[in-house]
Design an enzyme around this catalytic site. Structure first.
Site, mmCIF file in Angstrom:
data_model
loop_
_atom_site.group_PDB
_atom_site.id
_atom_site.type_symbol
_atom_site.label_atom_id
_atom_site.label_comp_id
_atom_site.label_asym_id
_atom_site.label_seq_id
_atom_site.Cartn_x
_atom_site.Cartn_y
_atom_site.Cartn_z
ATOM 1 N N GLY A 94 0.828 -1.382 -0.060
ATOM 2 C CA GLY A 94 0.148 -0.042 0.058
ATOM 3 C C GLY A 94 0.916 1.397 0.044
ATOM 4 N N ALA A 100 2.775 5.243 -8.643
ATOM 5 C CA ALA A 100 4.116 5.238 -9.031
ATOM 6 C C ALA A 100 4.122 4.764 -10.507
ATOM 7 C CB ALA A 100 5.219 4.517 -8.225
ATOM 8 N N ASP A 141 -1.193 10.838 -4.489
ATOM 9 C CA ASP A 141 -0.270 9.921 -4.855
ATOM 10 C C ASP A 141 0.539 10.299 -5.790
ATOM 11 O OD1 ASP A 141 -1.378 8.661 -2.336
ATOM 12 O OD2 ASP A 141 -1.523 6.693 -3.426
#
Ligand code: PMV
Length: 311
Positions: A94, A100, A141
Site C-alpha cells: 500500500g 508510481a 499519490d
C-alpha cells in the site's frame, strides 16, 4: 535494437491526513526510496509485461491503455506501445505502487517522444490511470511520486513543496494484508454520510494535525511529529480505516521505542509508518524481522520521477 525510454518513480507514504484529503482536508505525503521502473518502446500493439507476473491481460491493462489514450489525444503520442514494469516494492504494502507506475509510464512516454513534460503534466496524464484503479482519487499519490520530496496537499489547491534541511528517518512495517483503496475510501465516506457533523469534526482535526505535523517535521521535532501521527491513527481508526493487525503493529512500534506510528494510505491492510527511534533504526528493524514482520527504514527526502533513453 529499437529505441526505448525508461522512467523510475519512487513510492510514497502519507504522513498525515489520508482519507480526509478526499473530502477537502489537508494531507502531508513524502516520496520514499522504493521504486517502480517502466520501460516503453514502439510497437504495433499494446503489451504490458510485469516482472515475475508475465504479460498482463484483461482489466489490468486498462489503466495503462487509459494513460496512453489521454496522451495520444493531448500530445499525439502512440496509443499502442510495448511496456515493461518492474519494482522493488513489497507486494501488498500500500505504498502507492499504482501511482508510481502511472507516473513512470507518463514520464517514459514523454521521454520516448521528446515531449519534456513537467511534473504537473505528468501527474495529469497519470491521473487517467489512477481513476481507472481507484474511482475518484484525491491525486496526492501521483503528485508526490512525480515531484519527490515532501508535499502538503489539498484538493483544488494542488501540491505545495515542504522544504527540509537534512534528512528524517521513518520505519515502514508491511502488514502484507491486501486491500482495495476504493472499498476503504467508500467505507470511510459512508461514515461521513451517516454522521455528517462528527465526520466534519474528524476532517477538521485531520487538517489541523497535518499543519502541526508539517511544522514539527520541518523543525526536526520528531518526538512531536510521532505524537501527532499516533493521534492521527486514532482518528483514522474512529473513521473505520484500521483493523486489528494495523492497530497491533502501531502498538508494537511504539512499544519498541518509536516516538509515534500510524497506518499510512487507505488502511485495511497495507503498511504502518513510524517515526524511527533515533540511533535505534537498524536494531528496531532487526527486531521486527525477528518477529516475522517485513520492515525497512525510509529516509526522506528522495528525488521524484526520472527518465532517460536507452538502446
Ligand atoms: O492508495 P493508497 O493506499 O495510497 O491511499 C491513498 C490515500 C487516500 O487518501 C486513502 C485516497 C486518496 O485518493 O487520497
Amino acid at each position: 535494437v529499437s529505441l526505448k525510454a525508461i522512467a523510475e518513480a519512487p513510492c510514497k507514504v502519507i504522513i498525515t491526513g489520508e482519507h480526509f484529503v478526499v473530502h477537502g482536508g489537508v494531507a502531508l505525503a513524502a516520496a520514499v526510496d522504493r521504486k517502480v521502473r517502466v520501460d516503453v518502446g514502439e510497437s504495433g500493439s499494446l503489451r504490458v509485461r510485469s516482472e515475475g507476473l508475465g504479460n498482463r491481460s484483461g482489466p489490468s491493462l486498462r489503466p495503462f491503455a487509459s494513460v496512453l489514450a489521454v496522451m495520444s489525444r493531448v500530445y499525439g503520442t502512440p496509443s499502442r506501445l510495448d511496456i515493461g514494469v518492474s519494482s522493488d516494492i513489497p507486494s501488498g504494502a500500500g505504498l502507492g505502487s499504482s501511482a508510481a507506475t502511472m507516473v513512470a509510464l507518463a514520464a517514459a512516454v514523454s521521454e520516448l517522444e521528446g515531449l519534456s513534460l513537467g511534473v504537473p503534466q505528468i501527474v495529469e496524464m497519470a491521473m487517467a490511470g489512477e481513476r481507472d484503479l481507484h474511482g475518484r482519487p484525491s491525486g496526492i499519490d501521483p503528485n508526490v511520486c512525480a515531484s519527490g520530496g515532501v508535499i502538503r496537499y489539498r484538493l483544488g489547491e494542488g501540491p505545495s513543496k515542504v522544504e527540509l534541511q537534512g534528512t528524517r528517518s521513518f520505519i515502514v512495517a508491511v502488514s502484507k494484508q491486501r486491500r482495495s483503496t476504493r472499498r476503504l475510501v467508500s467505507k470511510v465516506s459512508e461514515m461521513g454520510g451517516r454522521y455528517p457533523s462528527l465526520f466534519a469534526a474528524l476532517a477538521e482535526a485531520a487538517t489541523d494535525v497535518s499543519s502541526l505535523a508539517e511544522e514539527r517535521l520541518v523543525h526536526g521535532d520528531m518526538e512531536g511529529l510521532g505524537r501527532l501521527m499516533t493521534y492521527n491513527h486514532a482518528v483514522l481508526s474512529a473513521a473505520g480505516a484500521s483493523n486489528q493487525v494495523l492497530d497491533s503493529l502501531v502498538n508494537l512500534l511504539v512499544s519498541l521505542g518509536c516516538p509515534g506510528a500510524k497506518l499510512t494510505g487507505a488502511g485495511g491492510g497495507g503498511s504502518v509508518l513510524a517515526v524511527a527511534p533515533r540511533g535505534k533504526e537498524k536494531s528496531t528493524i532487526a527486531d521486527l524481522k525477528r518477529r516475522g514482520i517485513e520492515a525497512f527504514e525510509a529516509k526522506i527526502p528522495v528525488a521524484g520521477v526520472k527518465s532517460w533513453l536507452s538502446r
